[in-house]
Structures are given as C-alpha cells and as structure tokens.
Design a protein around this motif. Structure first.
Motif: not given
Lengths: 91, 376
Positions: B1-5, B15-16, B19, B61, B63-67, B306
């Motif tokens: 998936m490159t774009k979240q809509t 968001p993908g 947080e 990490g 897929i961009g989980v921050h914390r 995800q």
C-alpha cells in the motif's frame, strides 16, 4: 562530492498523501509528500542530488529541472532525518 | 500500500501504523493487587519468548510505530527485559514502562545507563496507592509500600522521567490528601495521575473491598476538587473521580453559558485510543486495548500488524461506535444531558454490560445530579 542518505534511526509511516518520518532520538517528526517519499526511497543508499533528481525525472510525469527542488528538500531534512556524506568521509 | 485513503483497505483513512502499542510483556507479577484489571489474563495465558517479541518489534518499527508502553504483569520480572528494550530501540522506537516499583534497585537503575535505554525512555510509571504501608498494602502483599516507595525515590533521585499513578479505591479514598502531600511535597514529583478501581480482573472478586461506593465516589470527587485547587496543574486524570469532577465542571460551565452540548460529544466517543493505539497481550494476542482482552483480532507473527490495525474487526467496531448517538442507547433516549455525554470508557462499558452498545452507568452525570439532588 556530497552524497545523501537516510538517517538510519529514522522510521517511515504511511500517511494520506505521503509519509511521516520519525526520529526517535529526538522524538521529532516531519511530514513529506509523495515526491518526498520517492526521494526518501532513493536515498536508502547514499546518492548525490544529481542522481536523485535524475531518478525523479525518470519516474515522474512532467518532471523537469527538479535538481533545485531536490536540493532544497534534502537540505531541509539535514541533519536530523538525512545524513550527509562527502568525499572526505569516503576517504 | 503506498497511499492511505479511505477505501476498503483502509476504511477509516488511518495512518499506516498505530502511533503507540501497549504491550503486556509478561503475565508474571510479584504482587497480586486486588484491583488488577489484568489478573485473569495473567493466570490464563503464557508469556512469549524474547525472539517472538524481537521479531514483532522489527515488524512494528518497520511500519512506523513510534512508541511502546511496556507493562505486565510486572515487567521487571522478565530477566530478558533489557534485551527487549534494546530490540525496540534498534527498531526505531521509544518506550515507557508501567511498574509496581518494588523490583527497582541500584542494579536496575545501572542497567538503564547502557546505550540508548535512558534517552529513549519517555516515562516510568510507578503505582502508589497510599501515603503509608497501612493503606497501600491493603490492596497488595505486605511490605509492598516500602519497596515501591524506595524504587520511586531512587528513580526520582537519579533523574528518571518518573510518573506515579494512584488508583483510587475504598482503602485509600480517605488518604488522598496525605498521598498528594507524600508525592508532591515529600518525594517532590512535579505531578501525578489518578484513576479508580473498576470491576475488571481481580476487582471482580474483590470489588466490594476496592471499588468505590456511590458515597465514596462523591466524596472522592469533592476531595480531588479540593486537591487540584491546592496543587494547581499537578494532579491529572484520564479516568476516575478527578476526571469525572473535571467533566462535571465542564458540563456545568457550558450549561451556565446556555449550551446544550459540547463539541465531539453526544455520541459514544469517549477515549480516542483506537485511532492511535492498539494493545498486545503477553501471549501475543492483538486486541484493541489491553482492557478489552477478550477482543482478540489475531496473534503477532501470524497476521501482519498493519492488517489488524487497518482491518481488525473489533477495533473497527470500536471506531464505528464513535458515530453512535447517545440518544439511541436504551435508557438515554430522552436524556437532557446527552449532548454533553461520551458514553464513558468502552472497556468499562463492556465490563458492565457485556456489549459496547451501552454507556457507563457509574459515571453518568444525570445520575450524579439526581444523587446529589442538584437543581439544574
């Protein structure tokens, strides 16, 4: 010659219309658009601005003379999100 | 998936990645607190080995989980805790810890000084439920207070980002001013947080011992209002009597201004957690929230995080719930306060009613007004 690469501690999260870069050392984020994301993916390995611009031009419709935009984008992410390598580093 | 809509692969345009993830790393605990919401899960599920968590941290990490918020059970019972912390650091995340504080000693403190363990630590929260052992230890084994307070003081002395959570219950409701004095004046914390015991886990068995009665709840509301006047900005709450008191003040201010509702209220919209967080139980079960442990959506390492985040059934039911008007809930159809109501914590609602299509009857402003016989 200046080469640029992603700061290896930075993560990328998909967002509507682009992505969110996150530096966990600084607990700081930057939102980038789709073109920014394309640039980000090219600098997983160190690249010069000219190489990045050439890639963008080759993969984006109606993209011409993007070098200045690439340089501006990259400079805006230095040093927290993008790392600069130069010839001296290479030696 | 490159774009979240907003589409069938991402119906809420999220968001993908979440947080934050709330991760129960272990079901083992050296205490048995009478209000522990996680008690049933601790007894029923097995801990995962470190490698499973490390693989999952790599996925999160990536897929961009921050914390990550690490809890249990008691996290410091895991001998491999610092290997797991190093793994989340390596995978580009920050972290917080929830602990009972009793296992924190000089050796543990020293272990935090390696690598990025300390700079990536957002907070370490210790549970303190009394100003003295005679109160704190009524909810847990003897000698817990001295050990927890020693751990807390050590963290404070060494400059850690330490936080405290006070769970207001029947044993400590009359000790709250002393607790505030201990934490803010004596230990010297900048602030502390409060919530209250509710009928989850252990409290289902010990409820009559720990869960506040109506009179005690109203007393706690009054005491907390006095304390936030005495210590402005230094006591906070996302739930419990103080949160309720703040909500009451907001409602009454709005009504005094002639309003019949507040923004983002009037629907089952309490707690936005499901739009930014998810929970993982210590056996790797993925749930919308660790306080909703029966709503399992998959296991780590078996279904991609995800996919669960965007399409998990239970978490999307909770997200859809935000559009449910309060006035469609049986018993609330004609409530004149519906425009001020959010329905309360979904986990508490589920514990009370075994359904999400309901409101928290214990934290109901209308009932509070009727109980207090306040003219509105």
């Amino acid at each position: 010659m200046k080469r640029y690469a992603v700061n290896p501690v930075v993560s990328l999260r998909e967002e509507s219309g682009g992505a969110l870069l996150y530096n966990p050392d600084l607990d700081d984020v930057v939102l980038i658009n789709e073109t920014g994301r394309m640039i980000w993916e090219t600098i997983v390995q160190p690249q010069t601005a000219t190489e990045i611009a050439a890639y963008i031009e080759a993969n984006t419709k109606d993209a011409e003379n993007v070098l200045a935009d690439v340089e501006s984008f990259i400079e805006s992410l230095l040093p927290d999100f993008v790392i600069l390598y130069d010839e001296a580093d290479a030696k | 998936m490159t774009k979240q809509t907003q589409n069938e692969k991402n119906p809420f345009g999220l968001p993908g990645a979440p947080e934050e993830l709330e991760i129960s790393l272990t079901g083992k605990c050296n205490l048995r607190c009478k209000y522990c919401f996680y008690a049933d899960e601790m007894a029923a599920l097995d801990d995962l080995p470190a490698q499973r968590w490390q693989d999952f941290f790599s996925e999160a990490g990536g897929i961009g989980v921050h914390r990550l918020t690490l809890s249990g059970g008691e996290v410091f019972t895991r001998p491999d805790l610092f290997a797991l912390i190093d793994s989340l650091i390596e995978n580009k995340m920050r972290y917080s810890i929830l602990t009972n504080g009793t296992l924190i000693n000089e050796k543990v403190i020293a272990s935090f000084n390696e690598g990025k363990r300390r700079p990536r630590l957002d907070s370490i929260q210790v549970s303190i439920d009394g100003s003295r052992a005679a109160v704190h230890d009524l909810s847990r084994p003897p000698a817990s207070f001295e050990r927890a307070l020693r751990g807390l003081r050590l963290l404070k002395e060494k400059g850690f980002p330490v936080a405290v959570r006070v769970t207001i219950n029947r044993h400590n409701v009359h000790d709250l001013p002393n607790i505030a004095r201990l934490l803010l004046d004596d230990v010297g914390l900048n602030s502390f947080g409060t919530n209250s015991a509710d009928r989850f886990g252990s409290a289902r068995c010990y409820g009559q011992d720990v869960v506040l009665t109506k009179d005690e709840w109203d007393f706690a509301v009054k005491i907390m209002k006095d304390l936030i006047t005495k210590y402005p900005g230094r006591i906070n709450a996302a739930a419990g009597p103080l949160a309720f008191a703040e909500n009451v003040a907001e409602i009454e201010t709005a009504m005094a201004d002639g309003k019949t509702g507040l923004p983002r209220r009037g629907k089952l919209s309490a707690c936005g957690g499901v739009f930014s967080k998810m929970g993982i139980l210590h056996d790797g079960s993925m749930v919308p929230c660790n306080m909703l442990p029966t709503m399992v959506m998959g296991k780590i390492g078996e279904t991609p995080l995800q996919e669960i985040w965007l399409l998990g059934h239970h978490i999307n039911v909770l997200r859809k719930r935000y559009e449910t008007p309060i006035t469609t809930i049986p018993g609330c159809e004609n409530c004149r306060f519906a425009g001020f109501c959010t329905g309360g914590c979904p986990a508490i609602v589920f514990a009370q009613h075994n359904t999400l299509d309901a409101v928290d009857r214990e934290n109901c402003y209308k009932k509070y007004v009727e109980r207090k016989n306040v003219p509105v």
